[in-house]
Design a protein around this motif. Sequence first.
Motif, PDB file in Angstrom:
ATOM      1  N   UNK A  64     -26.322  51.097  18.666  1.00 52.55           N
ATOM      2  CA  UNK A  64     -27.375  52.354  18.452  1.00 52.55           C
ATOM      3  C   UNK A  64     -28.098  52.756  19.889  1.00 52.55           C
ATOM      4  N   UNK A  85     -20.574  53.732  14.947  1.00 52.74           N
ATOM      5  CA  UNK A  85     -19.706  53.794  13.755  1.00 52.74           C
ATOM      6  C   UNK A  85     -18.390  52.864  13.847  1.00 52.74           C
ATOM      7  N   UNK A  88     -19.159  49.289  13.899  1.00 53.32           N
ATOM      8  CA  UNK A  88     -19.387  48.894  12.555  1.00 53.32           C
ATOM      9  C   UNK A  88     -17.820  48.677  11.815  1.00 53.32           C
ATOM     10  N   UNK A  89     -16.741  49.639  12.107  1.00 54.41           N
ATOM     11  CA  UNK A  89     -15.573  49.334  11.467  1.00 54.41           C
ATOM     12  C   UNK A  89     -14.796  48.174  12.148  1.00 54.41           C
ATOM     13  N   UNK A 100     -33.982  51.555   6.606  1.00 57.14           N
ATOM     14  CA  UNK A 100     -33.390  52.461   6.960  1.00 57.14           C
ATOM     15  C   UNK A 100     -32.404  52.866   6.219  1.00 57.14           C
ATOM     16  N   UNK A 102     -31.092  55.492   2.331  1.00 60.92           N
ATOM     17  CA  UNK A 102     -30.566  56.915   2.033  1.00 60.92           C
ATOM     18  C   UNK A 102     -31.524  57.139   0.815  1.00 60.92           C
ATOM     19  N   UNK A 113     -22.062  53.351  -0.887  1.00 66.73           N
ATOM     20  CA  UNK A 113     -21.591  54.095   0.334  1.00 66.73           C
ATOM     21  C   UNK A 113     -21.318  53.151   1.525  1.00 66.73           C
ATOM     22  N   UNK A 122     -13.155  57.384   3.631  1.00 65.60           N
ATOM     23  CA  UNK A 122     -14.188  58.271   4.395  1.00 65.60           C
ATOM     24  C   UNK A 122     -13.945  59.810   4.142  1.00 65.60           C
ATOM     25  N   UNK A 124     -11.763  61.133   1.319  1.00 63.55           N
ATOM     26  CA  UNK A 124     -11.113  61.685   0.129  1.00 63.55           C
ATOM     27  C   UNK A 124     -12.055  62.762  -0.495  1.00 63.55           C
ATOM     28  N   UNK A 175     -20.690  45.679   3.593  1.00 61.28           N
ATOM     29  CA  UNK A 175     -19.608  45.925   4.539  1.00 61.28           C
ATOM     30  C   UNK A 175     -18.735  44.855   5.007  1.00 61.28           C
TER      31      UNK A 175
ATOM     32  N   UNK B 204     -15.924  61.845  -0.047  1.00 66.68           N
ATOM     33  CA  UNK B 204     -16.482  62.712   1.042  1.00 66.68           C
ATOM     34  C   UNK B 204     -17.677  63.303   0.740  1.00 66.68           C
ATOM     35  N   UNK B 207     -20.549  61.029   0.990  1.00 61.71           N
ATOM     36  CA  UNK B 207     -20.974  60.787   2.575  1.00 61.71           C
ATOM     37  C   UNK B 207     -21.727  61.998   3.236  1.00 61.71           C
ATOM     38  N   UNK B 216     -28.552  58.794  10.909  1.00 59.59           N
ATOM     39  CA  UNK B 216     -28.321  57.450  12.052  1.00 59.59           C
ATOM     40  C   UNK B 216     -27.969  56.378  11.233  1.00 59.59           C
ATOM     41  N   UNK B 217     -28.062  56.067   9.892  1.00 60.75           N
ATOM     42  CA  UNK B 217     -27.827  54.904   9.026  1.00 60.75           C
ATOM     43  C   UNK B 217     -26.179  55.133   8.531  1.00 60.75           C
ATOM     44  N   UNK B 218     -26.045  56.301   8.319  1.00 58.08           N
ATOM     45  CA  UNK B 218     -24.514  56.836   7.935  1.00 58.08           C
ATOM     46  C   UNK B 218     -23.791  56.247   9.051  1.00 58.08           C
ATOM     47  N   UNK B 219     -24.056  56.661  10.455  1.00 65.10           N
ATOM     48  CA  UNK B 219     -23.226  56.190  11.560  1.00 65.10           C
ATOM     49  C   UNK B 219     -23.340  54.594  11.749  1.00 65.10           C
ATOM     50  N   UNK B 220     -24.320  54.017  11.316  1.00 62.47           N
ATOM     51  CA  UNK B 220     -24.314  52.702  11.463  1.00 62.47           C
ATOM     52  C   UNK B 220     -23.410  52.041  10.176  1.00 62.47           C
ATOM     53  N   UNK B 221     -23.067  52.577   9.235  1.00 59.11           N
ATOM     54  CA  UNK B 221     -22.094  52.134   8.268  1.00 59.11           C
ATOM     55  C   UNK B 221     -20.826  52.368   8.630  1.00 59.11           C
ATOM     56  N   UNK B 222     -20.441  53.271   9.593  1.00 54.35           N
ATOM     57  CA  UNK B 222     -19.223  53.268  10.081  1.00 54.35           C
ATOM     58  C   UNK B 222     -18.605  54.756  10.047  1.00 54.35           C
ATOM     59  N   UNK B 223     -19.117  55.645   9.417  1.00 57.42           N
ATOM     60  CA  UNK B 223     -18.854  56.739   9.160  1.00 57.42           C
ATOM     61  C   UNK B 223     -19.209  57.752  10.669  1.00 57.42           C
ATOM     62  N   UNK B 224     -18.175  58.728  10.933  1.00 53.86           N
ATOM     63  CA  UNK B 224     -18.138  59.137  12.063  1.00 53.86           C
ATOM     64  C   UNK B 224     -18.679  60.536  11.769  1.00 53.86           C
ATOM     65  N   UNK B 227     -17.091  64.166  12.681  1.00 50.71           N
ATOM     66  CA  UNK B 227     -16.275  64.594  12.186  1.00 50.71           C
ATOM     67  C   UNK B 227     -16.409  64.990  10.824  1.00 50.71           C
ATOM     68  N   UNK B 228     -17.306  64.466   9.980  1.00 55.30           N
ATOM     69  CA  UNK B 228     -17.738  64.757   8.614  1.00 55.30           C
ATOM     70  C   UNK B 228     -18.319  66.133   8.502  1.00 55.30           C
ATOM     71  N   UNK B 231     -15.588  68.985   9.418  1.00 54.34           N
ATOM     72  CA  UNK B 231     -14.973  69.204   8.254  1.00 54.34           C
ATOM     73  C   UNK B 231     -15.509  69.915   7.348  1.00 54.34           C
TER      74      UNK B 231
END
Lengths: 267, 355
Positions: A64, A85, A88-89, A100, A102, A113, A122, A124, A175, B204, B207, B216-224, B227-228, B231
Amino acid sequence: MAGSSGHSPSSMTTHLETRDLTIRFGGHVAVDSVTCAFRPGELTAIVGPNGAGKTTYFNLISGQLRASAGKVLFNGEDLTRLPASLRARRGLGRAFQLTNLFPNLTVGENIRLAVQATRGVHYEMLRVWSGRSDLITRADAVLGEVALAPRRNVAAAALSHGDQRKLEVGMMLALEPAVFMFDEPTAGMSVDEVPVLLDLIASLKRDRSKIILLVEHKMDVVRSLADRIIVLHNGRLVADGAPAEVIASPIVQEAYLGAAPGKASAA
Amino acid sequence: MMILSGDKPRSLVLSVLLAAVFLALAFAPFLFPGSKPLNVAAKICIFALLVASYDLLLGYTGIVSFAHTMFFGIGSYGVALALFNYGPSWTMIVLGVLIALPLAAVLALAIGLFSLRVQAIFFSMVTLAVASAFAVLASQLSWLTGGEDGRSFQVPPALRPGNRLFEGEIFGVALNGRVVSYYLVFVACLVLFLLLLRIVNSPFGRVLLAIRENPFRAEALGYRIVVHRTLANVIAALIAAAAGALNAIWLHYTGPETSLSFSIMLDILVMVVIGGMGTMYGAVLGAALYILAQNYLQALMGSVSSAAASAGLPLVPGLFHPDRWLLWLGILFILSVRFFPTGIVGRLRQRATKA
């Protein structure tokens, strides 16, 4: 006792390490040359007074924040310049101190999610989300682990504070990371909710391949879970060792527990 | 309900309203004969699609773009210029679409990659600048675009009013090229709308919602998230360009006023807010309501005004003078935002969950 602990990274096991990790905000050095290695199967508690840099240190590891100097190494790879991101992966899981989530999505959707992220689903676009039973099954299992299954269809924002903390942790579990980073997981929770989370963390320790980092203020929690304690003070790592030894050390008595050690050790 | 991608209306009133709009549009040539009603119906179809594609950005991804009319215009001009320059054939329609869609996608990609890395407000500013530049370009390059006058052109014979599918009538309506054109527009819009509905209900799409809620949290879960967002921007641009192409085919004309003007951008914003952001179905209701008001509110006010005048009422005739119709539209808009902040669809679904 302070400074880096001796180690030799084996190529097969999970290995996380920070070398001279530093971040400056203007003239203020929030984390100052912290060098530390974390071993699998070990729960390391990070303690220190407010403002010591514990959460900032976490943010530097999980991405972060970007370091001003120093490195974050994970399984031999330098992560220092990667965004959150991609870290995390690679297996760094993080549960945040300030909840924090949604907020307008349901509890089940929040978890799903996280499951979806870790399964690499990611982009689909042409399949219906509610038809992905593989994601739903896994999410339901995680909901069970954090005791939120009955709240599955409630919006995250409508949960009690304690349940939001559980959801926060549940998203990290979903995760399936190699490194678990808990930032004060029990803060603000009512007394009867705390054991669920502590049991969960304890059960993670049984899997000897995981690295677990825990920022926590409650000394009884630290004492019952930690295999090792590191102490941050003004951004510097000032103590590192076995719990009994660290808590008894003069530097901790002075820097962290202040003049009243008896108060802090009261459980 | 797989055709709706599992996203049911979730409110009885909403289901009824949507079914009514769908049936009215599906049978418009027979229910409302005449060229003006058919024009209104075609415009509702095209704008429902255009607004739905905008909702993908605003309601689902949480980014504000001012370049949506630019993509609408690219589709319009693509088809218009191909037909104008090379003659009215189906091949030229296909050629126009094949030039317009990739152009829209590349522009959307470039804008997205350039500006979505930073704050969302920067993206809005960049879209505003690019769209203004594009509008100026379209009116200045008059040798190509016809400038402010635009281009009128012929469509393939099958779509011309003179063409008859067969002699005789169905329910008293001659099946001429206008009716064929209308069904081309209707079916294309329906299919693309259902595609959008599928995309927002896919993994998709979920997301995208997560990014809107907490990037912020979406990024922390691994989503770029870059890019989303990019798209989503490209998909919205492609659909908008397709809607533009349909608009050109329907109007036999493309000019700055019908495709690029900033007032269309404002119309889109108003429709998406009235209908309900982040709902897709809101686009249909918002477009239907707004375009009906645009076309019939003036006439309605005219008759109220003259009735009041003949009854000798003071003030009222002036208040309802047809020239004041924008004032009334504005008042209706303010009232709808005040009382339905989540739009018509949001409001109806709220009521349904409470009941």
